[in-house]
Design a protein around this motif. Structure first.
Motif, short mmCIF file in Angstrom:
data_model
loop_
_atom_site.label_atom_id
_atom_site.label_comp_id
_atom_site.label_asym_id
_atom_site.label_seq_id
_atom_site.Cartn_x
_atom_site.Cartn_y
_atom_site.Cartn_z
N LEU B 164 10.00 -92.25 4.40
CA LEU B 164 9.93 -93.00 3.16
C LEU B 164 9.14 -92.16 2.16
CD1 LEU B 164 9.20 -96.74 4.02
CD2 LEU B 164 11.26 -95.77 3.04
N PRO B 165 9.66 -91.97 0.94
CA PRO B 165 8.94 -91.13 -0.02
C PRO B 165 7.71 -91.85 -0.56
CG PRO B 165 10.89 -92.04 -1.04
CD PRO B 165 10.91 -92.50 0.38
N PHE B 166 6.63 -91.11 -0.76
CA PHE B 166 5.46 -91.73 -1.39
C PHE B 166 5.02 -90.95 -2.61
CE2 PHE B 166 1.71 -89.10 -0.45
CZ PHE B 166 2.24 -88.20 0.47
N ARG B 167 5.46 -89.69 -2.69
CA ARG B 167 5.12 -88.90 -3.86
C ARG B 167 6.40 -88.30 -4.39
NH1 ARG B 167 1.12 -83.63 -4.46
NH2 ARG B 167 2.01 -83.09 -6.45
N ASN B 168 6.48 -88.19 -5.69
CA ASN B 168 7.69 -87.70 -6.29
C ASN B 168 7.29 -86.79 -7.43
OD1 ASN B 168 10.08 -87.36 -7.64
ND2 ASN B 168 10.13 -89.44 -8.46
N ASP B 169 7.79 -85.59 -7.40
CA ASP B 169 7.52 -84.70 -8.51
C ASP B 169 8.83 -84.33 -9.16
OD1 ASP B 169 4.62 -83.98 -8.76
OD2 ASP B 169 4.92 -83.74 -6.61
N PHE B 170 8.82 -84.26 -10.47
CA PHE B 170 10.05 -83.87 -11.16
C PHE B 170 9.70 -82.83 -12.20
CE2 PHE B 170 8.26 -87.70 -12.90
CZ PHE B 170 8.19 -87.45 -14.26
N TRP B 171 10.73 -82.13 -12.64
CA TRP B 171 10.51 -81.00 -13.54
C TRP B 171 10.55 -81.44 -15.00
CZ3 TRP B 171 10.51 -75.51 -12.16
CH2 TRP B 171 10.46 -75.30 -10.78
N LEU B 172 9.68 -80.80 -15.79
CA LEU B 172 9.56 -81.09 -17.22
C LEU B 172 9.45 -79.78 -17.98
CD1 LEU B 172 6.60 -83.37 -16.48
CD2 LEU B 172 8.48 -84.28 -17.81
N VAL B 324 25.67 -84.57 -20.95
CA VAL B 324 24.90 -85.21 -19.87
C VAL B 324 23.72 -85.96 -20.49
CG1 VAL B 324 23.50 -84.77 -17.82
CG2 VAL B 324 25.57 -83.44 -18.21
N ALA B 325 23.38 -87.11 -19.90
CA ALA B 325 22.28 -87.92 -20.46
C ALA B 325 20.96 -87.17 -20.38
CB ALA B 325 22.18 -89.23 -19.70
N PRO B 326 20.14 -87.17 -21.46
CA PRO B 326 18.83 -86.56 -21.37
C PRO B 326 17.97 -87.31 -20.36
CG PRO B 326 19.09 -87.74 -23.46
CD PRO B 326 20.42 -87.75 -22.79
N GLY B 327 17.03 -86.57 -19.73
CA GLY B 327 16.18 -87.22 -18.72
C GLY B 327 16.69 -86.95 -17.32
N SER B 328 17.79 -86.19 -17.22
CA SER B 328 18.22 -85.77 -15.88
C SER B 328 17.34 -84.60 -15.47
CB SER B 328 19.67 -85.29 -15.92
OG SER B 328 20.49 -86.31 -16.39
N THR B 329 16.83 -84.67 -14.30
CA THR B 329 15.92 -83.60 -13.90
C THR B 329 15.95 -83.37 -12.40
OG1 THR B 329 13.65 -82.79 -14.11
CG2 THR B 329 13.91 -85.13 -13.68
N LEU B 330 15.29 -82.30 -12.02
CA LEU B 330 15.18 -81.94 -10.61
C LEU B 330 13.96 -82.62 -10.04
CD1 LEU B 330 15.37 -78.10 -10.62
CD2 LEU B 330 17.06 -79.69 -9.75
N GLY B 331 14.04 -82.96 -8.76
CA GLY B 331 12.87 -83.57 -8.16
C GLY B 331 12.61 -83.07 -6.76
N THR B 332 11.38 -83.27 -6.34
CA THR B 332 11.06 -83.03 -4.94
C THR B 332 10.28 -84.25 -4.49
OG1 THR B 332 9.07 -81.94 -5.66
CG2 THR B 332 10.86 -80.53 -5.01
N ILE B 333 10.58 -84.72 -3.29
CA ILE B 333 9.80 -85.86 -2.81
C ILE B 333 8.94 -85.44 -1.63
CG2 ILE B 333 11.32 -87.71 -3.58
CD1 ILE B 333 12.45 -87.73 -0.70
#
Lengths: 349, 451
Positions: B164-172, B324-333
């Motif tokens: 189960l994910p508890f931390r989520n990082d995404f790119w900005l 593509v909709a803005p706010g699409s990003t890469l993530g790592t959990i």
């Protein structure tokens, strides 16, 4: 001594006497030796029983000897011998470290033949070995010969030459990174300003076809001090009389080196070349530190066998496949070492 | 006689050291267990206490001393569940997943809960059968998985979930407001296409020797360049055909040639860290993960980064492809899993549920990190942190519309990652052309996927 024991001793003694008789009639020298050995062993048994000991003096002596070897041997067996045998078996299996092992036959070795990354690693390792071994040998011999002379500040120069060997790899690779920096390093700056090489043409020392060259250069620089010390020891073992005699016969410096130093150093050179070859095949840390960039991963132009072994074993957990690569590396090193020993034997004969 | 005495002495010393080894270990467990203040034989730990059975859970983590949330989560959970003791085991962040996989191999491990740092490591642990499938626990506890924004579906293995994910990082995109102000150019915004991003970087860059300004900066990681390509939602790194990387490689190599961005070969030779690049004050924009926010805030505050160079920063959403909709990003959990060897799985799952749920999310947000469970309340906590940019656009940048994992689950994801890394290096080092590199990726990943 109780009756049972006495009876046994008597039986052994008669057996020994019988053997003695046989011995007298025997003419074949080999048979004689065998009989003597048997007689001795029977007599020892008899003495052991007579003296009321559990084991004979001889066996006790051997036991003590083995018990002295044991700590070292157990360590060697547990941490080297058994893992090596295990790796050899693993090379013929598929295993991920936890699920049951399945037998794979020669499949791992067959797969190696078409594996782009393995072939690249093999090629790179061979190029590196072929480049590094002779260069390091020549460089360390030259250094040793020069620093064996009575020159001013000899101790300082010896220390300077030995320094790269003891310096931390992390620190010196960082320095090399700066010296050979593709756009800010002094080497490329020199090429740009003095030799007029165009900005776009400046060599990228840590990538592409140049990376193995940089690795070789770095290894020679780092390890020549160590082998220099071995050569120095060899040089100091050569009798001064030989040079005196050579001098009387009118030999010049080169001739003295060619006909006295070089032949006298043959055993040292043999040792240096064998050790260098084995160490060069094991190259890993230098490659990762120098060419791994920020993430410590190697591009195909810098991949070496040990890196590929690590990657397969601990990133993909293909322990069988990685053992197969290790076996190839083992076979290569063994082959080359055997050739070197044969050659040395031939020279000695 | 002397020899005999010596050997007896030696043997005694060896035996003694063996026993001291054991007893010190016992002492350690006793001190770690607060219930055991009285001699152990008087209070057997298995006996239920008045507050419920005393449970000690062993949890594998990394970098305990420099990551504030491990202890914060432990303390908060122990405060809420007085019968539970969480024992942290720090395996270090270098090679964390490798060390963990080694620990869990064989039968010697006694971890109950393990932290999953990345998907390749997760794939390894699942294939080694060391993790417990959580589906039955999840349905029993009635957890609504939709709160994780769909990332759970990207780490399912044969329809089962093992973490189960508890931390989520995404790119900005991080940008330096001072540089834009000095050039008299308006700031980047939350809705940029890649063409607009490239044009803005070129506009703000200044190649003058000595006062060089880089319009944009790409760290040496493959994700920083290649994974622009997966943001359209149609592709992923598991595709086996990577032609969609091409426009991004071309854009970035061109930027390098024109000195809009630093050279990859330079970066990798000097091992320049992205934080050093951004805090140096000569980078106008940089794509990086949200983990950099807390570092940036803390290091500007402590004076480690020169505030006059990078103190005036802002955030915007990742650029997007046309249409593509803005706010699409890469993530790592980062996830939590229960080990299959644990003999207190239910208690372990309760902890996992708590950390990845709302209570855990608040603890995470208060330490300046992004929990996997995001809602407006949580992004308010982060935007309200002291040192977070005050403008509205930066706060808005925290809302994500589509999150694509850098590496979704696949059995061979480690190997695919390495192949892509290898040829990424070759392309960026200009050892081979973009087309050759992509052809090689297609070929080698094709072999792994058995195509």
């Amino acid at each position: 001594m109780n009756e049972k024991k006495a009876a046994r001793v008597k039986k052994l003694e008669t057996e020994a006497a019988e053997l003695m008789q046989k011995l007298q009639g025997e003419t074949d020298i080999r048979q004689k030796q065998k009989l003597i050995a048997r007689r001795d062993s029977i007599q020892r048994k008899a003495t052991t029983i007579k003296n009321n000991r559990l084991i004979s003096r001889e066996a006790k002596r051997q036991l003590i000897a083995y018990s002295f070897i044991a700590p070292n041997f157990i360590g060697f067996a547990v941490f080297t011998l058994i893992p090596v045998v295990f790796a050899f078996i693993l090379a013929f299996t598929n295993w991920d470290g936890s699920n049951p092992i399945s037998f794979a036959g020669f499949a791992n070795f067959k797969a190696l033949a078409t594996d782009t990354f393995f072939l690249a690693a093999l090629k790179n390792t061979l190029i590196y070995v072929i480049g590094t071994v002779p260069l390091t040998m020549v460089a360390s011999l030259a250094l040793a010969v020069v620093l064996n002379q009575k020159i001013r500040a000899r101790g300082l120069f010896r220390t300077v030459a030995f320094f790269p060997y003891v310096a931390s790899l992390v620190a010196i690779t960082a320095v090399w990174g700066m010296i050979f920096h593709p756009s800010k390093g002094p080497v490329n700056y020199l090429l740009l300003t003095v030799f007029g090489v165009a900005q776009q043409e400046l060599p990228k020392w840590f990538s592409g076809s140049l990376v193995l060259f940089t690795l070789t250069l770095f290894s020679v620089w780092k390890y020549m001090g160590y082998y220099m010390v071995i050569y120095l020891a060899g040089l100091q073992g050569i009798s001064a009389e030989l040079y005196e005699a050579g001098g009387l016969d009118g030999a010049n410096t080169w001739q003295k080196f060619r006909f006295i130093t070089w032949p006298q150093l043959r055993a040292t050179t043999f040792f240096v070349v064998v050790m260098l070859t084995i160490n060069c095949f094991k190259v890993y840390d230098i490659a990762v530190m120098l060419a791994g960039g920020g993430d410590g991963k190697l591009s195909t132009s810098a991949t070496v066998l040990v890196y590929y072994i690590y990657q397969n074993a601990f990133n993909y957990w293909k322990l069988g496949y990685s053992s197969a690569v290790a076996m190839v590396l083992f076979a290569l090193v063994l082959l080359i070492t055997v050739i070197q020993f044969r050659y040395e034997k031939k020279l000695n004969a | 006689m002397k020899k005999k005495l010596l050997s007896v002495l030696l043997a005694t010393a060896m035996l003694a050291s063996l026993f001291t080894g054991c007893s010190s270990k016992n002492a350690e467990t006793e001190t770690n267990n607060p219930a055991a203040t009285t001699p152990a034989e008087e209070t057997p730990s298995a006996e239920p206490t008045t507050e419920g059975e005393a449970v000690t859970l062993k949890w594998a983590i990394w970098d305990k001393d420099i990551t504030p949330y491990w202890t914060a989560l432990k303390d908060a959970y122990e405060a809420a569940n007085s019968n539970v003791t969480i024992e942290l085991t720090d395996l270090g962040s270098t090679d964390y997943m490798t060390v963990l996989a080694t620990e869990l191999s064989g039968s010697g491990s006694d971890f109950d809960v393990v932290t999953i740092k990345d998907v390749p490591g997760y794939a390894t642990l699942v294939s080694k059968n060391t993790l417990e499938p959580l589906d039955s626990y999840i349905s029993e506890a009635g957890i609504d998985l939709s709160q994780y924004g769909g990332v759970d579906s990207q780490v399912r293995v044969n329809d089962s979930l093992y973490e189960l994910p508890f931390r989520n990082d995404f790119w900005l995109i991080y940008y330096n407001k001072d540089i834009f102000d000095a050039a008299g150019i308006s700031y980047p915004d939350n809705d940029m296409t890649f063409e607009e991003y490239d044009a803005l970087a070129r506009q703000v860059a200044d190649p003058t020797f000595g006062s060089q300004i880089y319009g944009t900066h790409y760290h040496t990681w493959r994700s920083a360049v290649q994974l622009f390509g997966v943001l359209d939602g149609k592709h992923s790194i598991l595709d086996g055909n990577y032609d969609f990387f091409k426009p991004y490689y071309e854009m970035i190599l061109k930027e390098e040639d024109d000195q809009i961005a630093r050279n990859y070969a330079d970066l990798s030779a000097e091992g320049l860290h992205y934080s050093a690049a951004f805090s140096g004050g000569d980078v106008a924009m940089m794509n990086m993960g949200s983990w950099f926010i807390s570092t940036l805030i803390a290091n500007i505050k402590s004076g480690e980064y020169d505030a006059s160079l990078c103190g005036n920063w802002g955030l915007v959403k990742y650029p997007h492809a046309e249409g593509v909709a803005p706010g699409s990003t890469l993530g790592t959990i980062t996830g939590l899993a229960v080990t299959s060897v644990s003999d207190q799985k239910q208690a372990a799952f309760d902890f996992v549920k708590w950390v990845s749920g709302e209570e855990g999310a608040k603890v995470m947000a208060e330490t300046g990190n992004f929990p996997a469970l995001m809602n407006s309340e949580i992004s308010d906590i982060i935007a309200g942190l002291e040192g977070f940019p005050a403008d509205e656009a930066s706060k808005e940048a925290l809302s994500v519309s589509n999150l694509y994992l850098e590496a979704p689950y696949a059995e061979n994801v480690s190997q695919i990652n390495d192949i892509l890394d290898t040829y990424h290096k070759s392309i960026m080092n200009r050892e081979i052309t973009v087309d050759e590199g992509i052809a090689k990726m297609n070929e080698e990943v094709g072999k792994v996927l058995g195509k």
